[in-house]
Design a protein around this motif. Sequence first.
Motif, PDB file in Angstrom:
ATOM      1  N   PRO A 107     -16.366  11.575  -8.304  1.00 31.86           N
ATOM      2  CA  PRO A 107     -16.948  12.997  -7.068  1.00 31.86           C
ATOM      3  C   PRO A 107     -16.448  14.031  -6.560  1.00 31.86           C
ATOM      4  CG  PRO A 107     -17.441  10.611  -6.882  1.00 31.86           C
ATOM      5  CD  PRO A 107     -15.828  10.599  -7.194  1.00 31.86           C
ATOM      6  N   ARG A 108     -16.665  15.046  -6.910  1.00 35.98           N
ATOM      7  CA  ARG A 108     -15.899  16.368  -6.353  1.00 35.98           C
ATOM      8  C   ARG A 108     -15.575  16.485  -4.846  1.00 35.98           C
ATOM      9  NH1 ARG A 108     -17.890  21.699  -9.687  1.00 35.98           N
ATOM     10  NH2 ARG A 108     -18.258  21.195 -11.842  1.00 35.98           N
ATOM     11  N   ASP A 109     -16.368  15.958  -3.779  1.00 42.11           N
ATOM     12  CA  ASP A 109     -16.273  15.093  -2.468  1.00 42.11           C
ATOM     13  C   ASP A 109     -15.243  15.117  -2.357  1.00 42.11           C
ATOM     14  OD1 ASP A 109     -18.023  13.584  -3.427  1.00 42.11           O
ATOM     15  OD2 ASP A 109     -18.892  12.951  -1.135  1.00 42.11           O
ATOM     16  N   VAL A 110     -15.313  13.604  -3.591  1.00 40.05           N
ATOM     17  CA  VAL A 110     -13.751  12.561  -3.443  1.00 40.05           C
ATOM     18  C   VAL A 110     -13.354  13.066  -3.463  1.00 40.05           C
ATOM     19  CG1 VAL A 110     -12.753  10.301  -3.872  1.00 40.05           C
ATOM     20  CG2 VAL A 110     -15.457  10.989  -3.015  1.00 40.05           C
ATOM     21  N   GLN A 111     -12.840  13.590  -4.414  1.00 36.47           N
ATOM     22  CA  GLN A 111     -11.616  14.720  -5.521  1.00 36.47           C
ATOM     23  C   GLN A 111     -10.934  15.646  -3.597  1.00 36.47           C
ATOM     24  OE1 GLN A 111     -11.492  17.024  -8.791  1.00 36.47           O
ATOM     25  NE2 GLN A 111     -13.268  15.300  -9.241  1.00 36.47           N
ATOM     26  N   ARG A 112     -12.009  16.478  -3.420  1.00 33.05           N
ATOM     27  CA  ARG A 112     -11.741  17.388  -2.105  1.00 33.05           C
ATOM     28  C   ARG A 112     -10.619  16.765  -0.795  1.00 33.05           C
ATOM     29  NH1 ARG A 112     -16.179  20.364  -4.163  1.00 33.05           N
ATOM     30  NH2 ARG A 112     -17.122  18.545  -2.400  1.00 33.05           N
ATOM     31  N   SER A 113     -11.711  15.519  -0.555  1.00 28.74           N
ATOM     32  CA  SER A 113     -11.192  14.430   0.713  1.00 28.74           C
ATOM     33  C   SER A 113      -9.962  14.003   0.244  1.00 28.74           C
ATOM     34  CB  SER A 113     -11.664  13.404   1.194  1.00 28.74           C
ATOM     35  OG  SER A 113     -12.279  12.842   0.216  1.00 28.74           O
ATOM     36  N   THR A 114      -9.050  13.325  -0.953  1.00 33.11           N
ATOM     37  CA  THR A 114      -8.304  12.751  -1.423  1.00 33.11           C
ATOM     38  C   THR A 114      -6.918  13.673  -1.199  1.00 33.11           C
ATOM     39  OG1 THR A 114      -9.648  10.900  -2.703  1.00 33.11           O
ATOM     40  CG2 THR A 114      -7.496  11.414  -3.020  1.00 33.11           C
ATOM     41  N   PHE A 115      -7.492  15.206  -2.000  1.00 32.75           N
ATOM     42  CA  PHE A 115      -6.291  16.216  -1.936  1.00 32.75           C
ATOM     43  C   PHE A 115      -6.126  17.223  -0.721  1.00 32.75           C
ATOM     44  CE2 PHE A 115      -6.054  21.571  -2.824  1.00 32.75           C
ATOM     45  CZ  PHE A 115      -4.908  20.420  -2.921  1.00 32.75           C
ATOM     46  N   ILE A 116      -7.061  16.660   0.289  1.00 33.33           N
ATOM     47  CA  ILE A 116      -7.024  16.857   1.703  1.00 33.33           C
ATOM     48  C   ILE A 116      -5.782  15.880   2.549  1.00 33.33           C
ATOM     49  CG2 ILE A 116      -8.304  16.969   4.306  1.00 33.33           C
ATOM     50  CD1 ILE A 116      -9.405  19.287   2.657  1.00 33.33           C
ATOM     51  N   ALA A 117      -6.315  14.212   1.880  1.00 36.35           N
ATOM     52  CA  ALA A 117      -5.374  13.462   3.055  1.00 36.35           C
ATOM     53  C   ALA A 117      -4.518  13.467   2.097  1.00 36.35           C
ATOM     54  CB  ALA A 117      -6.202  12.879   2.427  1.00 36.35           C
TER      55      ALA A 117
END
Length: 266
Positions: A107-117
């Motif tokens: 999911p795109r929101d999970v992609q974004r949070s994992t990228f930020i992490a």
Amino acid sequence: MKISLIDIGSNLTHDSFDDDREAVLARALEAGVRRQVVTGADLASSRRAATLAAGNPSVLSSTAGVHPHHAQSFDPSQYEELTDLLRQTQVVAVGECGLDYCRDFSPRDVQRSTFIAQLEIAIAVRKPVFLHQRDAHDDFAAILKEFRSQLVGGVAHCFTGGQTELEEYLALDLYVGVTGWINDERRGQRLREALPHIPLDRLMVETDAPYLLPRDLLPRPRSRRNEPAYLPHIVGTVARLRGESLASVASSTTRNASLFFGLDAA
């Protein structure tokens, strides 16, 4: 002409190399590819890449990270393990990390949070980021802009975009990694047009093996598998399209990769 190259992105832990990995390494060296950075795409492959690099320190380094395809399988409890892995000397960059809205395997929101992490981890361990972006340029660039001043560096791995994306990445002071996509006059047209505008001191080269076998490679291997030994073929195309000598492109991209990843120190 004997050249010395660095392949900044080879997926050498891929199971297609299980039967002949040592021979693949030998062919790469014979072709002038003196070092490879083995890509990590999730925790398991990052561990394998680090182990492989530790066993071949004169020719291999590695990255450690979570590809956006695997973002939903990455749990916050694993951040510490990834951070510890990145503190190993042979592990020279965080990634492959970024966003991929083409396939949306996570999911795109999970992609974004994992990228930020992972950007936060990169800041903590003071290592550059090995970046992936596909059909997600606006979100990808916006997130990078937030963190760029704190990052030690970044490379747009397997860049396939055109002039607009290139200008924004250069404005973010990113390096640009070019693969055999440049050898495809159909799919790679935008990249071929943008290529001369990549400053030579921002350019790096890679195979992304076993993927992205150069379309114009002859004879074509029966396996259809790409491997690091084909990097000189890619560099030859890059040099021709830029109107520069093979020697100049080889020496510049090798120097760029050595400095960016700290390979001489590693």
